[in-house]
Design a protein around this motif. Structure first.
Motif, PDB file in Angstrom:
ATOM      1  N   GLU A 182     -22.574  48.883  12.931  1.00  0.00           N
ATOM      2  CA  GLU A 182     -21.842  48.165  12.092  1.00  0.00           C
ATOM      3  C   GLU A 182     -21.670  48.787  10.670  1.00  0.00           C
ATOM      4  N   GLU A 183     -22.731  49.263  10.197  1.00  0.00           N
ATOM      5  CA  GLU A 183     -22.730  49.886   8.742  1.00  0.00           C
ATOM      6  C   GLU A 183     -22.090  50.994   8.799  1.00  0.00           C
ATOM      7  N   ILE A 184     -21.871  51.779   9.578  1.00  0.00           N
ATOM      8  CA  ILE A 184     -21.095  53.128   9.496  1.00  0.00           C
ATOM      9  C   ILE A 184     -19.812  53.120  10.307  1.00  0.00           C
ATOM     10  N   LEU A 185     -19.535  51.901  10.971  1.00  0.00           N
ATOM     11  CA  LEU A 185     -18.388  51.567  11.972  1.00  0.00           C
ATOM     12  C   LEU A 185     -16.810  52.295  11.215  1.00  0.00           C
ATOM     13  N   PRO A 186     -16.720  51.877   9.906  1.00  0.00           N
ATOM     14  CA  PRO A 186     -15.494  52.456   9.218  1.00  0.00           C
ATOM     15  C   PRO A 186     -15.335  53.944   9.102  1.00  0.00           C
ATOM     16  N   SER A 187     -16.567  54.534   9.108  1.00  0.00           N
ATOM     17  CA  SER A 187     -16.821  55.986   8.775  1.00  0.00           C
ATOM     18  C   SER A 187     -16.753  56.884  10.214  1.00  0.00           C
ATOM     19  N   LEU A 188     -16.799  56.105  11.347  1.00  0.00           N
ATOM     20  CA  LEU A 188     -16.799  56.931  12.378  1.00  0.00           C
ATOM     21  C   LEU A 188     -15.475  57.609  12.791  1.00  0.00           C
ATOM     22  N   PRO A 189     -15.418  58.837  13.329  1.00  0.00           N
ATOM     23  CA  PRO A 189     -14.193  59.319  13.555  1.00  0.00           C
ATOM     24  C   PRO A 189     -13.325  58.405  14.711  1.00  0.00           C
ATOM     25  N   GLY A 190     -12.035  58.506  14.595  1.00  0.00           N
ATOM     26  CA  GLY A 190     -11.437  57.505  15.200  1.00  0.00           C
ATOM     27  C   GLY A 190     -11.118  57.430  16.782  1.00  0.00           C
ATOM     28  N   ASP A 191     -11.688  58.663  17.076  1.00  0.00           N
ATOM     29  CA  ASP A 191     -11.240  58.894  18.523  1.00  0.00           C
ATOM     30  C   ASP A 191     -12.736  58.580  19.578  1.00  0.00           C
TER      31      ASP A 191
END
Length: 634
Positions: A182-191
């Motif tokens: 959850e800490e890095i979820l916004p930064s994960l590649p969208g695919d």
């Protein structure tokens, strides 16, 4: 009466025969004596190498029959032949071979029906030691996916780097590690689709656990995972190297098969019960441990994490006969208070690496006649050693027979320049017996090196070219070894920008980058220092401050515990006015490593990591003495 032709020898024949038999017996005794005197390890070497040949012959027979048998194929064979045999025992619960087969098939069907995953796609797996780690791993393998094991200790920048570097189509996370994602979820590649082994999940994450409850456990068609090439990628296992952030080592089907033969080669059988506390995201836990149990058709007692206080109770409770170790594990057991009945167990073998000679001796003295099977091998390496003789302190033994299968060289190394020594012609030189040398192994068709996923530069940096002649290529292990007069090999040290602590390889540049993010830090030089009675080396960071700034020790503490695994946080800080560099402008570590962390030898300010005060505190002589005496634990 004796019949014709059955008469005993008589006349001069009898003494001649007696003399001949006596001579033969004496010759045999003399031959045996000379063998023990001149080649005392002949039979140990012979039987070990016979096993190596048998293993190779078996794989060659599969190939000639057109059968490319993988670790998964062997598991499926056992699930069919011995469905009710316990495969995994976890926290008292028993999972048979059939149970694991069916649960992993459910995982496969979920992804078949609810995702676009296809054969050859990569899926990242972030889970602690638990049965579902194996269920997800095997389920994805049944679809022909490549599974990338993520270190469950890393967070933030390092975790994001690992996920991006292996380019997964999906990510599966355990319930206890969902917060980390959850800490890095916004930064994960969208695919990348994120799946969690939890029923209630936040927006943007899919509940794998919920879908498993309604999924079919029918067999997945063999065509999904049939191996067309044993050199095809099977897993990515992350390893910290000299280039900083973790790299995804490519583990092909062939390497996994070789790794799974390790327990068998040391003498384990299908009747053994193997105790596994090592993390499954490491090759020791997954390839040697789980893969080894599959090769044997044996039972594995899996623990979420190692507990020194529960270790022997578990061994007695589950009738454990074999356990896997790292040196730290054995040291922790030896540090436990002595109790009655410490030798009252069924453990006969221990397989692992990194145990010091003094700990080895103490372990045997306290816990009984357990054969310690020490081995050496890097996750991505093309060379391994196995101590099949039980020689204390050694990782293995080399001889002319061994070199037919495991070719290697030990070359001279310049510790000041941190590079191999080359002569006036540009060639490397062998060290003499008894001298430490850099372990290298030729890269060829027989001993391939599969490298790392992503940036090809990482793979190229592990290779040494034009070593002894033009055009030759060697894998650089980054390890210094010593070979004695009896050809036993001993691990000596790591080189370059990596050191080992708490059973983990720590990349110094990764730690330095995290500390360097603080706005008052000018330069950071990270290295390992020896601490009495500890395996490996403790982390130490030498830092310089930017002009007109002051050192904030609480901020340094907060920075490292937030962004680094606990084992990678520097135990000591050293504040320098100026950094020393080599002739090629690399930060000089040699002298710093030699000086260690003693306030008696070092005039620079020194600090010690205090977890209770959540800060670094001045390293006084009193604190130093308590660390040396073992009163303060690192």
């Amino acid at each position: 009466m004796a019949g014709p032709g059955s008469e005993l020898p008589s006349g001069p024949v009898a003494p001649m025969l007696l003399s001949w038999l006596t001579g033969l017996g004496a010759g045999m005794v003399l031959l045996s004596f000379m063998q023990k005197l001149l080649y005392p390890y002949f039979w140990d070497d012979f039987w070990y190498l016979l096993k190596v040949v048998c293993c190779g012959f078996r794989m060659e027979m599969y190939r000639l029959k057109g059968e490319l048998v993988t670790v998964l194929d062997k598991f499926l064979m056992h699930a069919k032949k011995q469905p009710q045999k316990p495969f995994i025992i976890y926290e008292g619960d028993i999972y048979t071979y059939q149970d694991v087969d069916k649960r992993s098939s459910r995982v496969a069907h979920v992804f078949l029906n609810h995702s676009t995953l296809k054969r050859g796609d990569t899926v990242a797996l972030l889970m602690s030691n638990e049965p579902d780690f194996i269920h997800v791993w095997f389920g994805l393998a049944k679809l022909g996916c490549v599974v990338a094991f993520l270190n469950s200790n890393i967070r933030s920048v390092s975790l994001l780097h690992c996920i991006r570097s292996c380019e997964p189509r999906a990510l599966v996370v355990g319930a206890d590690l969902l917060g980390t994602i959850e800490e890095i979820l916004p930064s994960l590649p969208g695919d990348i689709s994120v799946w969690a082994m939890k029923e209630s999940v936040p927006q943007g994450i899919i509940s794998l656990k919920e879908k498993l409850s309604t999924a079919s456990d029918s067999q997945v068609p063999h065509s999904h995972h049939v191996a067309s090439n044993l050199k095809a990628p099977y897993l990515y296992i992350f390893t910290s190297g000299t280039t900083g952030l973790p790299k995804a080592a490519v583990i092909c089907q062939l390497q996994a098969m070789k790794g799974s033969a390790g327990l068998w080669a040391f003498g384990c059988t299908s009747n053994d019960i193997i105790y596994l506390t090592l993390p499954l995201y490491h090759s020791a836990g997954s390839l040697l441990g789980i893969g080894g149990c599959i090769e044997l058709g044996a039972t594995c007692v899996l623990k979420k994490k190692f507990s020194a206080s529960q270790f022997w109770n578990d061994c007695k409770k589950y009738n454990v006969t074999v356990f896997q170790y790292i040196g730290e594990l054995c040291r922790y057991l030896c540090k436990q208070p002595k109790r009655e009945g410490e030798k009252d167990h069924r453990v006969r073998l221990a397989v692992g690496n990194g145990i010091r000679s003094d700990v080895w001796r103490e372990f045997l003295h306290r816990f009984g006649n357990i054969k310690m099977c020490e081995l050496y091998g890097a996750t991505e390496g093309n060379i391994c050693f196995m101590n099949h003789t039980g020689k204390i302190g050694s990782v293995g033994r080399a001889n002319f027979l061994h070199k037919l299968f495991f070719t290697f060289d030990l070359i001279k190394y310049d510790f000041q320049k941190d590079e191999p020594i080359r002569n006036e012609h540009g060639w490397c030189s062998h060290v003499k017996k008894g001298e430490p040398g850099l372990l290298i192994s030729p890269v060829n068709a027989k001993n391939p090196f599969f490298g790392y996923a992503g940036n090809r530069k990482h793979t190229e940096k592990k290779l040494l070219c034009d070593v002894f002649k033009k055009g030759d290529v060697y894998f650089n292990t980054g390890d210094l070894m010593v070979q004695d007069q009896e050809n036993f090999l001993y691990f000596w040290d790591r080189i370059g920008d990596t050191f080992r602590w708490k059973g983990e390889n720590i990349a110094t540049t990764e730690v330095a980058d995290i500390i360097g993010m603080l706005d008052f830090i000018q330069d950071t030089n990270v290295y390992g220092v020896a601490v009495p009675d500890y395996e490996g080396k403790a982390g130490m960071a030498s830092i310089t401050l930017k002009p007109n700034t002051s050192l904030d020790l609480e901020k340094v503490y907060e920075q490292v515990v937030t962004f680094l695994p606990a084992y990678a946080c520097p135990q000591f800080l050293r504040i320098q006015e100026k950094m020393e560099t080599t002739g090629t402008f690399k930060l000089q570590k040699f002298r710093l490593v030699e000086e260690g962390f003693s306030p008696l030898k070092i005039s620079d300010p020194l600090y010690f990591m205090d977890k209770l005060k959540k800060s670094y505190i001045p390293l006084t002589k009193e604190i130093y003495d308590q660390i040396i005496l073992g009163k303060i634990k690192l």
